[in-house]
Design a protein around this motif. Structure first.
Motif, short mmCIF file in Angstrom:
data_model
loop_
_atom_site.label_atom_id
_atom_site.label_comp_id
_atom_site.label_asym_id
_atom_site.label_seq_id
_atom_site.Cartn_x
_atom_site.Cartn_y
_atom_site.Cartn_z
N TYR A 256 0.85 -1.20 0.00
CA TYR A 256 0.00 0.00 0.00
C TYR A 256 0.88 1.24 0.00
O TYR A 256 1.77 1.38 0.84
CB TYR A 256 -0.92 0.00 1.23
CG TYR A 256 -1.56 1.34 1.48
CD1 TYR A 256 -2.30 1.95 0.48
CD2 TYR A 256 -1.41 2.00 2.69
CE1 TYR A 256 -2.87 3.20 0.68
CE2 TYR A 256 -1.98 3.24 2.91
CZ TYR A 256 -2.70 3.84 1.90
OH TYR A 256 -3.27 5.07 2.09
N ILE A 257 0.64 2.13 -0.93
CA ILE A 257 1.44 3.37 -0.99
C ILE A 257 0.52 4.58 -0.90
O ILE A 257 -0.28 4.84 -1.79
CB ILE A 257 2.28 3.43 -2.29
CG1 ILE A 257 3.20 2.20 -2.36
CG2 ILE A 257 3.11 4.71 -2.33
CD1 ILE A 257 3.75 1.93 -3.73
N ASP A 258 0.67 5.31 0.21
CA ASP A 258 -0.15 6.48 0.50
C ASP A 258 0.64 7.71 0.03
O ASP A 258 1.51 8.21 0.74
CB ASP A 258 -0.39 6.51 2.02
CG ASP A 258 -1.13 7.75 2.48
OD1 ASP A 258 -1.45 8.62 1.64
OD2 ASP A 258 -1.39 7.85 3.69
N THR A 259 0.35 8.19 -1.18
CA THR A 259 1.16 9.30 -1.72
C THR A 259 0.86 10.60 -0.97
O THR A 259 1.71 11.48 -0.91
CB THR A 259 0.93 9.50 -3.23
OG1 THR A 259 -0.44 9.84 -3.46
CG2 THR A 259 1.29 8.25 -4.01
N GLY A 260 -0.33 10.71 -0.39
CA GLY A 260 -0.66 11.89 0.43
C GLY A 260 0.31 12.00 1.60
O GLY A 260 0.75 13.09 1.98
N ALA A 261 0.68 10.84 2.18
CA ALA A 261 1.61 10.83 3.31
C ALA A 261 2.98 11.37 2.88
O ALA A 261 3.68 12.02 3.67
CB ALA A 261 1.75 9.42 3.88
N MET A 262 3.34 11.12 1.63
CA MET A 262 4.63 11.62 1.13
C MET A 262 4.61 13.16 1.04
O MET A 262 5.54 13.83 1.47
CB MET A 262 4.94 11.00 -0.24
CG MET A 262 5.08 9.49 -0.18
SD MET A 262 5.17 8.70 -1.81
CE MET A 262 6.85 9.09 -2.29
N TYR A 263 3.51 13.69 0.50
CA TYR A 263 3.37 15.16 0.44
C TYR A 263 3.28 15.74 1.85
O TYR A 263 3.77 16.83 2.12
CB TYR A 263 2.15 15.55 -0.39
CG TYR A 263 2.36 15.39 -1.88
CD1 TYR A 263 3.05 16.37 -2.60
CD2 TYR A 263 1.92 14.27 -2.56
CE1 TYR A 263 3.27 16.22 -3.96
CE2 TYR A 263 2.13 14.10 -3.91
CZ TYR A 263 2.81 15.07 -4.62
OH TYR A 263 3.03 14.93 -5.96
N ARG A 264 2.63 15.01 2.74
CA ARG A 264 2.49 15.49 4.12
C ARG A 264 3.86 15.54 4.81
O ARG A 264 4.17 16.48 5.55
CB ARG A 264 1.54 14.58 4.91
CG ARG A 264 0.09 14.82 4.57
CD ARG A 264 -0.85 13.86 5.28
NE ARG A 264 -2.23 14.15 4.93
CZ ARG A 264 -2.98 15.07 5.52
NH1 ARG A 264 -2.49 15.77 6.53
NH2 ARG A 264 -4.21 15.29 5.11
N ALA A 265 4.69 14.51 4.60
CA ALA A 265 6.02 14.48 5.23
C ALA A 265 6.86 15.65 4.72
O ALA A 265 7.55 16.32 5.51
CB ALA A 265 6.70 13.15 4.93
N LEU A 266 6.78 15.91 3.44
CA LEU A 266 7.53 17.05 2.89
C LEU A 266 7.04 18.35 3.53
O LEU A 266 7.84 19.20 3.94
CB LEU A 266 7.35 17.11 1.36
CG LEU A 266 7.83 18.40 0.71
CD1 LEU A 266 9.33 18.60 0.90
CD2 LEU A 266 7.48 18.43 -0.78
N THR A 267 5.72 18.49 3.64
CA THR A 267 5.14 19.71 4.22
C THR A 267 5.60 19.89 5.67
O THR A 267 5.93 21.00 6.10
CB THR A 267 3.60 19.65 4.15
OG1 THR A 267 3.25 19.44 2.79
CG2 THR A 267 2.95 20.92 4.65
N LEU A 268 5.64 18.79 6.40
CA LEU A 268 6.09 18.85 7.80
C LEU A 268 7.54 19.36 7.86
O LEU A 268 7.88 20.19 8.70
CB LEU A 268 5.97 17.46 8.44
CG LEU A 268 6.42 17.36 9.89
CD1 LEU A 268 5.54 18.21 10.80
CD2 LEU A 268 6.42 15.90 10.36
N GLU A 269 8.37 18.86 6.95
CA GLU A 269 9.78 19.29 6.96
C GLU A 269 9.89 20.78 6.63
O GLU A 269 10.71 21.50 7.21
CB GLU A 269 10.58 18.43 5.98
CG GLU A 269 12.06 18.71 5.94
CD GLU A 269 12.77 18.45 7.27
OE1 GLU A 269 12.20 17.80 8.17
OE2 GLU A 269 13.92 18.93 7.41
#
Ligand code: DC
Length: 227
Positions: free
Chosen positions: A36-49
């Motif tokens: 399962y790949i949650d691409t929203g989580a990838m954008y969220r991690a970048l936003t957090l950084e």
């Protein structure tokens, strides 16, 4: 090994915020024994950084620089998939309202999307994946075997998001959540690069009156129909 497991299909699930696509995609992946790949989580991690480094979200050049530098991993965990940002588990933090509030600005940048697209294609290259996001069927995996677009009316989606956040003990205000969803949908679907929209060959699933179990079953039925 089941037939679907052997076939290693690529399944793309897109849709607006809180349409139930992530929960559905995760459970479908579990049933099929797929990644399962949650691409929203990838954008969220970048936003957090970006937030952690105190970079204003409007500073595109700096945001792109961060996107090039960060290491984002999605790894399986006991309580479901975890999001790891430069070695730190940020699975809970990425759901904070501060992140959600500015994410659509960050994810509209062309170069940011290009970097994410390459990472996402790499993750999906061997098949046997369920990937969810906004542009998976249209841009990231246009050759996906199954493309689904999940949608629901905004009130239903706001209720869902409120419930989800409450379960995670994150304080919520329903009106703010609803407004955030409306704003994010607007930015996500009107941006120049990879806007949120169903692929021409996507199957639309209206989740307004469906339970998660119904949604999961619908996707499984669509996959089985294909075989
Ligand atoms: O799926 P989500 O609500 O966690 O996604 C958060 C934001 O990330 C969403 O508002 C837009 C962006 N996003 C995107 O632009 N493209 C994707 N494939 C996934 C998410």
């Amino acid at each position: 090994m089941s037939k679907t497991e052997k076939l290693k299909l690529t399944i793309a699930i897109d849709g607006p915020a809180a349409s139930g696509k992530s929960t559905t995609a995760r459970q479908v992946a579990q049933i099929l024994n797929y990644l399962y790949i949650d691409t929203g989580a990838m954008y969220r991690a970048l936003t957090l950084e970006v937030l952690n480094r105190r970079i204003p979200e409007k500073n595109e050049d700096e945001v792109v620089k961060v996107a090039k530098e960060v290491n984002i991993q999605l790894v399986p965990g006991v309580k479901g998939p975890r999001t790891i940002l430069d070695g730190v588990d940020v699975s809970e933090e990425i759901r904070l309202p501060e992140v959600t509030h500015i994410i659509s600005t960050i994810s509209a940048y062309k170069e940011v999307r290009e970097i994410m697209k390459l990472k996402q294609r790499e993750l999906a290259k061997n098949g046997g994946v369920v990937m969810d996001g906004r542009d998976i069927g249209t841009v990231v995996l246009p050759q996906a075997d199954v493309k689904i677009f999940m949608d629901a009316c905004v009130d239903d989606r706001a209720d869902r998001r409120v419930k989800e956040l409450k379960e995670k003990s994150i304080p919520v205000d329903r009106e703010n959540i609803k407004e955030d969803i409306i704003q994010r949908d607007l930015i996500d679907s009107t941006r120049d690069v990879a806007p949120l929209k169903p692929a021409k060959d996507a199957i639309i699933v209206d989740t307004s009156n469906l339970t998660i179990a119904d949604q999961v079953q619908k996707v499984i039925d669509i996959v089985n129909d294909l075989l």
